[in-house]
Write a protein that holds these residues in place. Structure first.
Motif, PDB file in Angstrom:
ATOM      1  N   ALA A  36       2.374 -11.545   5.087  1.00  0.00           N
ATOM      2  CA  ALA A  36       1.543 -11.879   7.050  1.00  0.00           C
ATOM      3  C   ALA A  36       1.794 -10.351   7.486  1.00  0.00           C
ATOM      4  O   ALA A  36       1.487 -10.932   8.730  1.00  0.00           O
ATOM      5  N   ILE A  37       2.990  -9.507   7.880  1.00  0.00           N
ATOM      6  CA  ILE A  37       3.545  -9.283   8.320  1.00  0.00           C
ATOM      7  C   ILE A  37       2.310  -7.749   7.933  1.00  0.00           C
ATOM      8  O   ILE A  37       1.908  -7.438   9.338  1.00  0.00           O
ATOM      9  N   GLY A  38       2.158  -7.415   6.867  1.00  0.00           N
ATOM     10  CA  GLY A  38       1.081  -6.879   6.757  1.00  0.00           C
ATOM     11  C   GLY A  38      -0.384  -7.106   6.935  1.00  0.00           C
ATOM     12  O   GLY A  38      -1.065  -6.267   8.025  1.00  0.00           O
ATOM     13  N   ALA A  39      -0.893  -8.203   7.041  1.00  0.00           N
ATOM     14  CA  ALA A  39      -2.266  -8.601   7.977  1.00  0.00           C
ATOM     15  C   ALA A  39      -2.305  -8.668   9.076  1.00  0.00           C
ATOM     16  O   ALA A  39      -3.129  -8.088   9.372  1.00  0.00           O
ATOM     17  N   TYR A  40      -0.816  -9.029   9.623  1.00  0.00           N
ATOM     18  CA  TYR A  40      -1.147  -8.268  11.943  1.00  0.00           C
ATOM     19  C   TYR A  40      -1.022  -7.432  11.539  1.00  0.00           C
ATOM     20  O   TYR A  40      -1.116  -6.940  12.619  1.00  0.00           O
ATOM     21  N   ALA A  41      -0.251  -6.570  11.041  1.00  0.00           N
ATOM     22  CA  ALA A  41       0.060  -5.088  11.611  1.00  0.00           C
ATOM     23  C   ALA A  41      -1.148  -4.219  11.522  1.00  0.00           C
ATOM     24  O   ALA A  41      -1.897  -3.499  12.519  1.00  0.00           O
ATOM     25  N   SER A  42      -1.643  -4.755   9.869  1.00  0.00           N
ATOM     26  CA  SER A  42      -2.882  -3.536   9.994  1.00  0.00           C
ATOM     27  C   SER A  42      -4.064  -4.951  11.397  1.00  0.00           C
ATOM     28  O   SER A  42      -4.940  -4.030  12.078  1.00  0.00           O
ATOM     29  N   ALA A  43      -4.192  -5.467  11.797  1.00  0.00           N
ATOM     30  CA  ALA A  43      -5.966  -6.885  12.094  1.00  0.00           C
ATOM     31  C   ALA A  43      -5.221  -6.233  13.743  1.00  0.00           C
ATOM     32  O   ALA A  43      -5.954  -5.963  13.903  1.00  0.00           O
ATOM     33  N   LEU A  44      -3.930  -6.125  14.031  1.00  0.00           N
ATOM     34  CA  LEU A  44      -3.530  -5.185  15.528  1.00  0.00           C
ATOM     35  C   LEU A  44      -4.163  -4.336  15.762  1.00  0.00           C
ATOM     36  O   LEU A  44      -4.200  -3.873  17.074  1.00  0.00           O
ATOM     37  N   SER A  45      -3.341  -3.314  14.847  1.00  0.00           N
ATOM     38  CA  SER A  45      -3.550  -1.759  14.953  1.00  0.00           C
ATOM     39  C   SER A  45      -5.599  -1.518  14.886  1.00  0.00           C
ATOM     40  O   SER A  45      -6.100  -0.808  15.154  1.00  0.00           O
ATOM     41  N   VAL A  46      -6.176  -2.557  14.107  1.00  0.00           N
ATOM     42  CA  VAL A  46      -8.052  -2.364  13.995  1.00  0.00           C
ATOM     43  C   VAL A  46      -8.634  -2.909  15.639  1.00  0.00           C
ATOM     44  O   VAL A  46      -9.316  -1.813  15.985  1.00  0.00           O
ATOM     45  N   LEU A  47      -7.814  -4.385  16.265  1.00  0.00           N
ATOM     46  CA  LEU A  47      -8.386  -4.584  17.176  1.00  0.00           C
ATOM     47  C   LEU A  47      -7.990  -3.304  17.892  1.00  0.00           C
ATOM     48  O   LEU A  47      -8.683  -3.782  19.437  1.00  0.00           O
ATOM     49  N   HIS A  48      -6.280  -3.291  18.640  1.00  0.00           N
ATOM     50  CA  HIS A  48      -6.394  -2.338  19.545  1.00  0.00           C
ATOM     51  C   HIS A  48      -6.134  -1.042  19.784  1.00  0.00           C
ATOM     52  O   HIS A  48      -6.447   0.105  20.523  1.00  0.00           O
ATOM     53  N   LEU A  49      -6.307  -0.660  18.754  1.00  0.00           N
ATOM     54  CA  LEU A  49      -6.207   0.950  18.150  1.00  0.00           C
ATOM     55  C   LEU A  49      -7.637   1.355  18.197  1.00  0.00           C
ATOM     56  O   LEU A  49      -8.077   3.047  17.782  1.00  0.00           O
ATOM     57  N   GLY A  50      -8.522   0.770  17.604  1.00  0.00           N
ATOM     58  CA  GLY A  50      -9.652   1.070  16.818  1.00  0.00           C
ATOM     59  C   GLY A  50     -10.061   1.903  15.807  1.00  0.00           C
ATOM     60  O   GLY A  50     -11.156   2.458  15.658  1.00  0.00           O
ATOM     61  N   ILE A  51      -8.724   1.674  14.950  1.00  0.00           N
ATOM     62  CA  ILE A  51      -8.753   2.182  13.559  1.00  0.00           C
ATOM     63  C   ILE A  51      -9.976   1.330  12.686  1.00  0.00           C
ATOM     64  O   ILE A  51      -9.703   0.022  12.455  1.00  0.00           O
ATOM     65  N   PRO A  52     -10.434   2.722  11.282  1.00  0.00           N
ATOM     66  CA  PRO A  52     -10.450   1.957  10.361  1.00  0.00           C
ATOM     67  C   PRO A  52     -10.034   0.420   9.059  1.00  0.00           C
ATOM     68  O   PRO A  52      -8.103   0.912   9.196  1.00  0.00           O
ATOM     69  N   PRO A  53     -10.019  -0.290   9.097  1.00  0.00           N
ATOM     70  CA  PRO A  53      -9.945  -1.196   8.598  1.00  0.00           C
ATOM     71  C   PRO A  53      -8.488  -0.616   7.210  1.00  0.00           C
ATOM     72  O   PRO A  53      -7.846  -1.338   6.924  1.00  0.00           O
TER      73      PRO A  53
END
Length: 310
Positions: free
Chosen positions: A68-85
């Protein structure tokens, strides 16, 4: 009696890999391609949990929480920083490594059941935090995440990506366990006191492997979040951990292929048991009891004993 050569022992594994590679070409149904892809995800979690519990002798109840930590960290990074998945997945992996270093340094010095209880406490705290922090995580509603591959209408690319991550995980574990460091892991797993008497820094061994398994688990969790398109506290729920434990024990605790076999088998069986809802966990618990009673080596260990005599 004659000895089985290495090539003969490796043949079933190679055949299994070839089978999985060509499976999407034979099975055209997207539903079952998706089921197998999720099965690979659970196989990764089961394989890494097996390293800690089956080889190092340390049972962690925070394994699903790291996914879950990996999932949330990736999702938040993609949604708020606009980086590729894809980049987000590696950020999730790094987040899991950092958290595991902190938790491992504090708890892996504990002996007996205290390490297990501390990981359980961490998992529950993390679940509560992501549930109540609605502003950032949307609580129990979850975060909608973009797919790993934009514009695709098939799960086949995800299937092969998940298979590649799984094979990479198994290969990495194999290399580590068959190295000089792997001897230290097995020594700690057999007897921590004896390992310390031999001059092995047991705390260092445990922290390194905890970070390694947690980082891969977080990477897999990030992939899973982009696969299903939704990241919620359910990814780190205790029933997910219970499923991973069942897969590992049924497949073969302390073996490399066992968790993979158990994960793929129970994931397929789980699809047929969905109508039972939460009661399917009772069925899996029954499988664990039967396995421990009659097939203590699990499916893989039992088949290996019957076919190869060891």
């Amino acid at each position: 009696m004659f000895k089985i050569s290495l090539s003969q022992r490796s043949a079933p594994i190679l055949l299994a890999i070839v089978f999985l590679l060509v499976l999407p070409l034979v099975v055209r149904q997207e539903y079952w391609i998706y089921v197998m892809t999720v099965g690979f995800y659970y196989a990764i979690l089961a394989s890494t949990w097996n390293v800690m519990a089956g080889f190092l002798g340390r049972v962690s109840f925070a394994h699903a929480a790291f996914a879950a930590i990996g999932a949330y960290a990736s999702a938040l990074s993609v949604l708020h920083l606009g980086i590729p998945p894809v980049v987000g997945m590696f950020i999730g992996m790094a987040a899991g490594a950092v958290f595991s270093l902190f938790i491992g340094y504090l708890s892996l010095r504990l002996r007996g059941v205290y390490f297990t209880l501390s990981t359980l406490a961490f998992a529950e705290i993390f679940r509560i935090v992501v549930t109540v922090e609605y502003e950032y995580t949307r609580g129990s509603l979850g975060l909608e995440t973009p797919g790993l591959i934009g514009g695709t209408l098939t799960y086949v690319p995800y299937y092969y990506i998940a298979l590649a991550i799984l094979l990479g995980t198994i290969f990495s574990i194999y290399v580590i366990l068959n190295s000089a460091f792997g001897l230290k892991i097995k020594a700690v797993g057999n007897s921590e006191e004896a390992a310390e008497a031999l001059g092995i820094n047991t705390a260092k061994v445990k922290v390194i492997m905890f970070m390694f398994t947690s980082a891969i688990t977080s990477f897999a969790g990030a992939f899973y979040g982009h696969l299903v398109g939704l990241v919620s506290p359910e990814i780190g729920a205790f029933d997910q951990l219970a499923l991973v434990i069942a897969m590992t024990v049924v497949g073969g605790l302390g073996t490399l292929p066992g968790p993979v076999i158990g994960a793929l088998l129970l994931e397929v069986v789980s699809e047929y048991l969905r109508e039972f809802g939460i009661f399917r966990l009772l069925i899996f618990a029954g499988l664990i009891i039967v396995t421990l009673r009659f097939f203590r080596r699990g499916i893989y260990g039992t088949l290996k004993q019957v076919i190869f005599g060891g």
